[in-house]
Design a protein around this motif. Structure first.
Motif, PDB file in Angstrom:
ATOM      1  N   MET A 273       2.242  -3.854   3.101  1.00 15.23           N
ATOM      2  CA  MET A 273       3.200  -3.580   2.038  1.00 15.23           C
ATOM      3  C   MET A 273       2.500  -3.067   0.778  1.00 15.23           C
ATOM      4  O   MET A 273       3.021  -2.198   0.109  1.00 15.23           O
ATOM      5  N   ASP A 274       1.312  -3.586   0.470  1.00 12.10           N
ATOM      6  CA  ASP A 274       0.588  -3.153  -0.723  1.00 12.10           C
ATOM      7  C   ASP A 274       0.175  -1.695  -0.620  1.00 12.10           C
ATOM      8  O   ASP A 274       0.207  -0.964  -1.614  1.00 12.10           O
ATOM      9  N   LYS A 275      -0.215  -1.260   0.564  1.00 11.95           N
ATOM     10  CA  LYS A 275      -0.601   0.141   0.745  1.00 11.95           C
ATOM     11  C   LYS A 275       0.602   1.049   0.510  1.00 11.95           C
ATOM     12  O   LYS A 275       0.479   2.114  -0.095  1.00 11.95           O
TER      13      LYS A 275
ATOM     14  N   LYS B  41       3.149   0.409  -1.446  1.00 11.92           N
ATOM     15  CA  LYS B  41       3.418   0.398  -2.883  1.00 11.92           C
ATOM     16  C   LYS B  41       2.433   1.298  -3.620  1.00 11.92           C
ATOM     17  O   LYS B  41       2.833   2.054  -4.520  1.00 11.92           O
ATOM     18  N   ALA B  42       1.177   1.246  -3.243  1.00 15.43           N
ATOM     19  CA  ALA B  42       0.163   2.084  -3.878  1.00 15.43           C
ATOM     20  C   ALA B  42       0.461   3.564  -3.625  1.00 15.43           C
ATOM     21  O   ALA B  42       0.340   4.396  -4.534  1.00 15.43           O
ATOM     22  N   THR B  43       0.851   3.882  -2.400  1.00 12.94           N
ATOM     23  CA  THR B  43       1.197   5.261  -2.069  1.00 12.94           C
ATOM     24  C   THR B  43       2.394   5.722  -2.892  1.00 12.94           C
ATOM     25  O   THR B  43       2.404   6.834  -3.426  1.00 12.94           O
ATOM     26  N   TYR B  44       3.395   4.865  -3.033  1.00 10.64           N
ATOM     27  CA  TYR B  44       4.580   5.186  -3.838  1.00 10.64           C
ATOM     28  C   TYR B  44       4.189   5.440  -5.289  1.00 10.64           C
ATOM     29  O   TYR B  44       4.659   6.399  -5.910  1.00 10.64           O
ATOM     30  N   GLU B  45       3.318   4.605  -5.849  1.00 10.95           N
ATOM     31  CA  GLU B  45       2.898   4.760  -7.232  1.00 10.95           C
ATOM     32  C   GLU B  45       2.137   6.064  -7.440  1.00 10.95           C
ATOM     33  O   GLU B  45       2.319   6.747  -8.447  1.00 10.95           O
TER      34      GLU B  45
END
Length: 60
Positions: A1-3, A5-9
């Motif tokens: 999930m963190d990856k 979110k990072a991609t989205y940011e």
């Protein structure tokens, strides 16, 4: 999930940068058109050529 979110940011930041670049390009383009009009009105051929060259480069 963190990856995800990072991609989205990263994608969001890229989209914001692209929008800002477009606004700045359009603003400069408007400034150039005004300056070109002034150069024409004043008969300043050197300024006209310089400004139109910059405008051509900006529109590519």
């Amino acid at each position: 999930m963190d990856k995800m979110k990072a991609t989205y940011e990263v994608m969001l930041a890229l989209a914001a940068e692209m929008a800002l670049d477009e606004v700045l390009r359009k603003s400069r383009e408007e400034e150039l058109y005004g300056a070109i009009d002034s150069a024409l009105a004043e008969g300043d051929e050197a300024a006209f050529r310089l400004l139109t060259d910059e405008l051509k480069t900006l529109q590519r």
